[in-house]
Design an enzyme around this catalytic site. Structure first.
Site, short mmCIF file in Angstrom:
data_model
loop_
_atom_site.label_atom_id
_atom_site.label_comp_id
_atom_site.label_asym_id
_atom_site.label_seq_id
_atom_site.Cartn_x
_atom_site.Cartn_y
_atom_site.Cartn_z
N CYS A 24 -2.89 11.37 3.69
CA CYS A 24 -3.23 10.43 2.61
C CYS A 24 -3.12 11.10 1.25
O CYS A 24 -2.86 10.46 0.25
CB CYS A 24 -4.68 9.95 2.73
SG CYS A 24 -5.04 9.07 4.23
N HIS B 99 -4.24 1.55 7.51
CA HIS B 99 -2.85 1.86 7.12
C HIS B 99 -2.13 2.39 8.36
O HIS B 99 -2.78 2.98 9.23
CB HIS B 99 -2.80 2.98 6.06
CG HIS B 99 -3.29 2.59 4.70
ND1 HIS B 99 -4.15 3.38 3.97
CD2 HIS B 99 -3.02 1.51 3.93
CE1 HIS B 99 -4.40 2.79 2.81
NE2 HIS B 99 -3.74 1.66 2.76
N GLU C 254 0.82 -1.22 0.00
CA GLU C 254 0.00 0.00 0.00
C GLU C 254 0.86 1.27 0.00
O GLU C 254 0.40 2.36 0.34
CB GLU C 254 -0.95 -0.03 1.19
CG GLU C 254 -1.90 -1.22 1.18
CD GLU C 254 -3.23 -0.98 0.45
OE1 GLU C 254 -3.79 0.12 0.55
OE2 GLU C 254 -3.72 -1.92 -0.22
O1 SUG Z 1 -7.90 2.85 0.39
N1 SUG Z 1 -10.65 5.02 0.53
C1 SUG Z 1 -9.21 4.82 0.59
C2 SUG Z 1 -8.58 5.77 1.59
C3 SUG Z 1 -7.08 5.76 1.51
C4 SUG Z 1 -6.44 6.51 2.62
N2 SUG Z 1 -5.03 6.51 2.49
C5 SUG Z 1 -4.14 6.47 3.51
N3 SUG Z 1 -4.47 6.15 4.72
N4 SUG Z 1 -2.91 6.70 3.22
C6 SUG Z 1 -8.87 3.38 0.93
O2 SUG Z 1 -9.57 2.77 1.76
C7 SUG Z 1 -12.89 4.71 -0.36
C8 SUG Z 1 -13.59 4.69 -1.70
C9 SUG Z 1 -15.08 4.51 -1.60
O3 SUG Z 1 -15.54 3.84 -0.67
O4 SUG Z 1 -15.81 5.04 -2.47
C10 SUG Z 1 -11.39 4.50 -0.44
O5 SUG Z 1 -10.91 3.86 -1.36
#
Ligand code: SUG
Length: 454
Positions: free
Chosen positions: A378, A254, A176
């Site tokens: 993020c 994460h 990730e």
């Molecule tokens: O991978 N949300 C992302 C958020 C990523 C956050 N990044 C870090 N923590 N670095 C994920 O879960 C949600 C999309 C939706 O539900 O429509 C989403 O993909």
């Protein structure tokens, strides 16, 4: 002459199909906002306003363009054919869930785009960029090919930069990116100690006691080890640490949801890792070892001060920690922290104590992204570069006053201010989005990076 070293924050520009589809099990914000009405225009403007604030402070800020959504190329790869409208229509009819995944603007969270290792730490003295494979979630795995293309367009000089292919191996080899990696150093210019945080082992024996029970872990230790090897890191400068499975079950999908580091500072929750106190002792010891006895300033937040639940709700640890001058760091926190009295109080005390280099907190309204589990950290990918290396990247992506204005105008002109699940079947949204992206590639001078341009 020694070249100055700069941390460049690359922020993802939010894409025009930003929506709430509830695609990420284990990410509580994504799960709770499923089906809510989104505002792509506001989302993109909130992101641009954070970038502008940091650029105005004198920090070097750059942008990463959004991916083409809906991902027609993906739909074609899984067998849909005919015109773009035919592809959309057939996918909407037969596999609506797959179509929704192809509309996700999740590529905005570029902390998951790649892991970046500065040249000072690599044996071949090149900057290494490994796109994350994001295999744990279908909608995110679609990003990886386009990310590689974009990184190659920006970091094209391969005598200075090496852009790798993502780590192969399927779902159990999940990677990730930078969200599970932290570099510590006396200053950005110093020698780095690299912390890789993983959730599971792809192979071999796994202690069941150390596995989350509600949600899946996304990062494999084998993937982290692959990134470290590909990036030519010295073994003595790398630590692999397991994330606390209870934290994953509490919504910490994460590591950047439960710890944040910058240079010689680490802000962490006591439940972040398996045996957190041993991890911190080891980090301190290794940091001192490679930095002639220098101290790592590790700031602990106890569960009695802020619970895991409150950490996930406020996204405190997803704050962006940046250096404004030696011994003066700024914590860029989500405004959700300001609205939660315990968290706000804790931050006020931290600043008032003057015991750490964190001297200031600034709150950012990133509600649109936050409602999908994406906070300030993020939205950015940190790239530590020598001035000479910075001069070799594609200059069009560096955020200047004029680029900021052009991007604000571009978003205002092309983005909708409301998007619901039913709007996603609208072929008009596809043409609007392609038209806008085509114009964006010209603004950034990045060339034909999108499948629909080739
Ligand atoms: O991978 N949300 C992302 C958020 C990523 C956050 N990044 C870090 N923590 N670095 C994920 O879960 C949600 C999309 C939706 O539900 O429509 C989403 O993909």
């Amino acid at each position: 002459m020694m070249s100055r070293v700069i941390e460049v924050n690359f922020d993802g520009i939010v894409g025009s199909t930003h929506n709430y589809a509830g695609l990420s099990a284990g990410n509580l914000a994504s799960m709770t906002h499923r089906g809510a009405l989104s505002n792509p225009r506001e989302a993109a403007l909130q992101g641009l306003s954070k970038m502008k604030y940091l650029a105005d402070l004198g920090l070097t800020q750059a942008v990463l363009p959004p991916h083409a959504r809906p991902a027609i190329d993906y739909l074609r790869r899984v067998g849909f054919c005919g015109s773009d409208t035919d592809v959309l229509g057939a996918a909407a009819k037969t596999t609506p869930h797959l179509l929704v995944a192809c509309y996700s603007a999740s590529n905005m969270w570029v902390a998951n785009a790649a892991t970046v290792i500065p040249s000072a730490d690599a044996k071949d003295q090149r900057v290494h960029l490994t796109p994350a494979n994001l295999t744990s979630k279908l909608h995110r795995s679609i990003e990886t090919k386009q990310t590689e293309v974009i990184l190659r367009a920006i970091f094209s000089d391969d005598s200075i930069f090496q852009v790798h292919a993502p780590v192969p191996g399927g779902q159990s080899m999940g990677d990730e990116g930078a969200a599970n990696h932290t570099r510590f150093a006396v200053s950005h210019a110093g020698r780095g100690l690299h912390l890789f945080v993983y959730g599971h082992r792809a192979l071999g024996k796994q202690t069941t006691r150390l596995k989350p029970v509600r949600y899946e872990s996304r990062q494999a230790i084998e993937a982290s080890q692959s990134v470290a090897r590909l990036s030519q890191l010295n073994e003595t400068n790398v630590i692999f640490v397991q994330q606390n499975p209870d934290a994953i079950d509490a919504g910490v999908f994460h590591n950047d949801v439960i710890a944040v580091g910058n240079e010689n500072v680490l802000l962490y929750h006591e439940q972040a890792f398996v045996q957190t106190s041993r991890v911190i002792a080891e980090l301190r010891r290794r940091f001192a070892e490679i930095n002639l006895g220098a101290k790592l300033i590790a700031i602990k937040i106890r569960a009695t001060e802020i619970t895991l639940f409150e950490a996930v709700k406020s996204y405190l640890f997803n704050s962006q920690l940046v250096t404004l001058s030696p011994d003066h760091m700024l914590l860029c926190a989500p405004s959700d922290c300001q609205q939660r009295p315990r968290v706000r109080k804790w931050l006020n005390n931290l600043i008032a104590s003057e015991k750490t280099p964190i001297r200031e907190v600034r709150y950012f309204n990133l509600h649109q992204s936050m409602s999908n589990g994406g906070g300030p950290a993020c939205l950015r990918l940190r790239v530590v570069l020598k001035e000479t290396e910075l001069a070799k990247i594609l200059q069009g992506v560096i955020l200047t006053e004029s680029l900021h204005t052009r991007l604000v105008n571009w978003v205002t002109k092309h983005y909708r201010d409301e998007l619901s699940a039913t709007d996603l079947a609208d072929p008009q949204l596809l043409s609007e989005s392609q038209f806008a992206l085509d114009e964006l590639t010209q603004i950034l001078g990045i060339g034909s990076i999108y499948p629909f341009q080739r």
